[in-house]
Design an enzyme around this catalytic site. Structure first.
Site, mmCIF file in Angstrom:
data_model
loop_
_atom_site.group_PDB
_atom_site.id
_atom_site.type_symbol
_atom_site.label_atom_id
_atom_site.label_comp_id
_atom_site.label_asym_id
_atom_site.label_seq_id
_atom_site.Cartn_x
_atom_site.Cartn_y
_atom_site.Cartn_z
ATOM 1 N N ILE A 1 0.850 -1.194 0.000
ATOM 2 C CA ILE A 1 0.000 0.000 0.000
ATOM 3 C C ILE A 1 0.883 1.241 0.000
ATOM 4 O O ILE A 1 1.577 1.521 0.973
ATOM 5 C CB ILE A 1 -0.954 0.002 1.207
ATOM 6 C CG1 ILE A 1 -1.818 -1.272 1.203
ATOM 7 C CG2 ILE A 1 -1.814 1.267 1.191
ATOM 8 C CD1 ILE A 1 -2.837 -1.333 2.327
ATOM 9 N N SER B 1 -0.398 6.687 -3.161
ATOM 10 C CA SER B 1 -1.383 6.942 -4.224
ATOM 11 C C SER B 1 -2.072 5.692 -4.713
ATOM 12 O O SER B 1 -3.191 5.748 -5.173
ATOM 13 C CB SER B 1 -0.750 7.592 -5.463
ATOM 14 O OG SER B 1 0.387 8.305 -5.182
ATOM 15 N N ARG B 2 -1.384 4.557 -4.646
ATOM 16 C CA ARG B 2 -1.927 3.373 -5.304
ATOM 17 C C ARG B 2 -1.641 2.128 -4.486
ATOM 18 O O ARG B 2 -0.825 2.137 -3.572
ATOM 19 C CB ARG B 2 -1.260 3.203 -6.676
ATOM 20 C CG ARG B 2 -1.575 4.325 -7.643
ATOM 21 C CD ARG B 2 -1.191 3.962 -9.053
ATOM 22 N NE ARG B 2 0.251 3.947 -9.282
ATOM 23 C CZ ARG B 2 0.822 3.502 -10.395
ATOM 24 N NH1 ARG B 2 0.074 3.005 -11.365
ATOM 25 N NH2 ARG B 2 2.125 3.542 -10.537
ATOM 26 N N LEU B 3 -2.311 1.046 -4.895
ATOM 27 C CA LEU B 3 -2.022 -0.275 -4.338
ATOM 28 C C LEU B 3 -1.209 -1.047 -5.380
ATOM 29 O O LEU B 3 -1.514 -0.999 -6.572
ATOM 30 C CB LEU B 3 -3.319 -1.035 -4.052
ATOM 31 C CG LEU B 3 -4.324 -0.341 -3.137
ATOM 32 C CD1 LEU B 3 -5.577 -1.211 -2.963
ATOM 33 C CD2 LEU B 3 -3.705 -0.023 -1.776
ATOM 34 N N ASP C 1 8.279 0.180 2.891
ATOM 35 C CA ASP C 1 8.543 0.082 1.443
ATOM 36 C C ASP C 1 10.017 0.310 1.145
ATOM 37 O O ASP C 1 10.617 -0.359 0.300
ATOM 38 C CB ASP C 1 7.648 1.061 0.649
ATOM 39 C CG ASP C 1 7.757 2.521 1.089
ATOM 40 O OD1 ASP C 1 8.263 2.794 2.202
ATOM 41 O OD2 ASP C 1 7.328 3.401 0.313
ATOM 42 N N ARG C 2 10.642 1.246 1.883
ATOM 43 C CA ARG C 2 12.061 1.544 1.671
ATOM 44 C C ARG C 2 12.921 0.377 2.146
ATOM 45 O O ARG C 2 13.893 -0.012 1.480
ATOM 46 C CB ARG C 2 12.438 2.825 2.416
ATOM 47 C CG ARG C 2 11.625 4.037 1.966
ATOM 48 C CD ARG C 2 11.986 5.270 2.770
ATOM 49 N NE ARG C 2 13.395 5.632 2.581
ATOM 50 C CZ ARG C 2 14.056 6.470 3.378
ATOM 51 N NH1 ARG C 2 13.446 7.026 4.428
ATOM 52 N NH2 ARG C 2 15.318 6.754 3.126
ATOM 53 N N THR D 1 5.023 8.547 -5.013
ATOM 54 C CA THR D 1 4.379 9.761 -4.525
ATOM 55 C C THR D 1 5.427 10.652 -3.865
ATOM 56 O O THR D 1 5.550 11.833 -4.169
ATOM 57 C CB THR D 1 3.293 9.401 -3.492
ATOM 58 O OG1 THR D 1 2.464 8.398 -4.060
ATOM 59 C CG2 THR D 1 2.485 10.620 -3.120
HETATM 60 N N1 LIG Z 1 -1.270 4.598 -14.136
HETATM 61 C C1 LIG Z 1 -0.790 5.451 -13.228
HETATM 62 N N2 LIG Z 1 -1.610 5.960 -12.281
HETATM 63 C C2 LIG Z 1 -1.158 6.796 -11.342
HETATM 64 N N3 LIG Z 1 0.131 7.196 -11.267
HETATM 65 C C3 LIG Z 1 0.992 6.738 -12.170
HETATM 66 C C4 LIG Z 1 0.589 5.827 -13.184
HETATM 67 N N4 LIG Z 1 1.679 5.514 -13.925
HETATM 68 C C5 LIG Z 1 2.696 6.199 -13.411
HETATM 69 N N5 LIG Z 1 2.306 6.960 -12.369
HETATM 70 C C6 LIG Z 1 3.180 7.840 -11.594
HETATM 71 O O1 LIG Z 1 3.431 7.168 -10.394
HETATM 72 C C7 LIG Z 1 3.711 8.117 -9.377
HETATM 73 C C8 LIG Z 1 3.305 7.475 -8.079
HETATM 74 O O2 LIG Z 1 4.156 6.350 -7.975
HETATM 75 P P1 LIG Z 1 3.723 5.002 -7.279
HETATM 76 O O3 LIG Z 1 2.462 4.500 -7.860
HETATM 77 O O4 LIG Z 1 4.933 4.155 -7.297
HETATM 78 O O5 LIG Z 1 3.481 5.623 -5.854
HETATM 79 P P2 LIG Z 1 2.908 4.945 -4.568
HETATM 80 O O6 LIG Z 1 3.511 3.603 -4.430
HETATM 81 O O7 LIG Z 1 1.442 5.030 -4.527
HETATM 82 O O8 LIG Z 1 3.462 5.957 -3.545
HETATM 83 P P3 LIG Z 1 4.597 5.800 -2.487
HETATM 84 O O9 LIG Z 1 5.257 4.474 -2.747
HETATM 85 O O10 LIG Z 1 5.504 6.941 -2.762
HETATM 86 O O11 LIG Z 1 3.858 5.876 -1.217
HETATM 87 C C9 LIG Z 1 2.983 9.393 -9.734
HETATM 88 O O12 LIG Z 1 3.861 10.495 -9.602
HETATM 89 C C10 LIG Z 1 2.597 9.191 -11.210
HETATM 90 O O13 LIG Z 1 3.232 10.163 -12.031
HETATM 91 C C1 LIG Z 2 8.652 8.130 2.456
HETATM 92 C C2 LIG Z 2 7.479 7.218 2.127
HETATM 93 C C3 LIG Z 2 6.185 8.037 2.105
HETATM 94 C C4 LIG Z 2 7.733 6.653 0.728
HETATM 95 O O1 LIG Z 2 6.697 5.823 0.345
HETATM 96 C C5 LIG Z 2 7.390 6.042 3.136
HETATM 97 O O2 LIG Z 2 8.526 5.247 3.051
HETATM 98 C C6 LIG Z 2 7.229 6.521 4.551
HETATM 99 O O3 LIG Z 2 6.178 6.933 4.947
HETATM 100 N N1 LIG Z 2 8.360 6.457 5.334
HETATM 101 C C7 LIG Z 2 8.410 6.817 6.719
HETATM 102 C C8 LIG Z 2 9.509 7.763 7.026
HETATM 103 C C9 LIG Z 2 10.910 7.276 6.719
HETATM 104 O O4 LIG Z 2 11.112 6.370 5.902
HETATM 105 O O5 LIG Z 2 11.849 7.817 7.333
#
Ligand SMILES: Nc1ncnc2c1ncn2[C@@H]1O[C@H](COP(=O)(O)OP(=O)(O)OP(=O)(O)O)[C@@H](O)[C@H]1O
Ligand SMILES: CC(C)(CO)[C@@H](O)C(=O)NCCC(=O)O
Ligand SMILES: [K+]
Length: 263
Positions: free
Chosen positions: A11, A14-16, A111-112, A134
């Protein structure tokens, strides 16, 4: 064990991000937006693979679809979303304690931790992961599989969104409409925003990579996350020497999960 499926859910903000594992093998992956609570309830009540495949449209051509409950392995950086899944009957929530990386600090994002662990296991330590999601993060680990640390900044989409939403006159630009590098000194608003955001982001990424190579000259650098392909292509145009040594792997987190949690 053989032929036992599990669903992995990461999770993000922005997305799953979904994966179907068969035993320890990553079988298929996909992304969705955050799911409505009603779907989560249906899956919790009827946690079969068939239901899962319908709910999240994961591609499969499995010949036999088992009808027993499928385990869900979840790693989340969004606590309110994690809470919705607590009703799932066969849930394993991955925490930092599951990740064998040394020297983690308690609030490090899971995630990191998973991505840098996955990168190290796949390509060797030391390693630096750039997650262009994101948030855009840098996360490094040394030869002793110990966290070196990193950095967090607003990702490409978030930088564009904050300009679009927090100003009176600037349009909201979408990364999906971007392809080639804008002119550095732009003569219209859209290109001026792109120039400002992209060139500073690319030089920032270059600077972090060079600082990392000063510490670990032979280290692999891996980029992952929703904007990784776009950023890699920009880097190829702007800093080809750096781009050449950069590996893009959009399944890095799943590599990390497969490596530690699935038995
Ligand atoms: N189909 C898509 N829908 C939404 N975002 C997309 C899509 N394809 C690429 N992106 C890009 O993905 C980026 C978000 O990345 P990702 O989906 O990896 O984030 P996340 O895993 O939800 O967030 P985070 O891991 O940072 O919490 C946005 O900046 C957007 O530009
Ligand atoms: C930095 C994000 C938002 C990246 O998805 C996530 O790894 C998170 O909420 N981290 C907690 C703070 C940290 O990693 O120091
Ligand atoms: K937050």
């Amino acid at each position: 064990m053989n032929n036992h499926p599990s669903i992995v859910l990461i999770i993000g903000n922005s997305r799953l991000h979904w994966a179907l594992f068969i035993d320890k093998t990553l079988y298929s992956t996909g992304d969705t937006f955050h799911l409505p609570e009603s779907i989560i309830q249906q899956l919790a009540q009827n946690p079969t693979l068939d239901n899962w495949l319908t709910a999240i449209s994961l591609p499969t051509n499995l010949s036999i679809i088992p009808d027993y409950p499928i385990p869900l392995i979840l790693a989340s950086v969004v606590p309110s979303q994690t809470a919705l899944w607590q009703i799932y009957p066969h849930l394993h929530i991955i925490t930092l304690e599951d990740v064998p990386l040394q020297g983690m600090y308690p609030t490090l994002g899971i995630d990191r931790a998973l991505a840098v662990w996955g990168a190290g296991k796949l390509l060797g330590f030391p390693t630096l992961v750039i997650d262009a999601g994101t948030a855009l993060t840098f996360t490094g680990a040394d030869d002793n599989q110990c966290l070196v640390g990193g950095a967090i900044l607003p990702g490409l989409g978030l930088q564009l969104a904050s300009l679009g939403q927090k100003t009176g006159q600037l349009p909201l630009l979408e990364t999906s409409l971007m392809t080639s590098l804008p002119p550095r000194f732009a003569m219209n608003t859209s290109e001026a925003i792109q120039s400002g955001v992209i060139y500073t982001l690319l030089s920032g990424i270059k600077d972090f990579i060079e600082a990392w190579w000063q510490l670990f000259p032979n280290s692999q650098i891996v980029m992952t996350g929703g904007d990784s392909n776009l950023l890699k292509s920009y880097l190829q145009q702007q800093f080809p020497d750096i781009a050449e040594r950069l590996i893009v792997d959009n399944h890095l987190i799943f590599q990390g999960v497969g490596n530690i949690v699935i038995s």
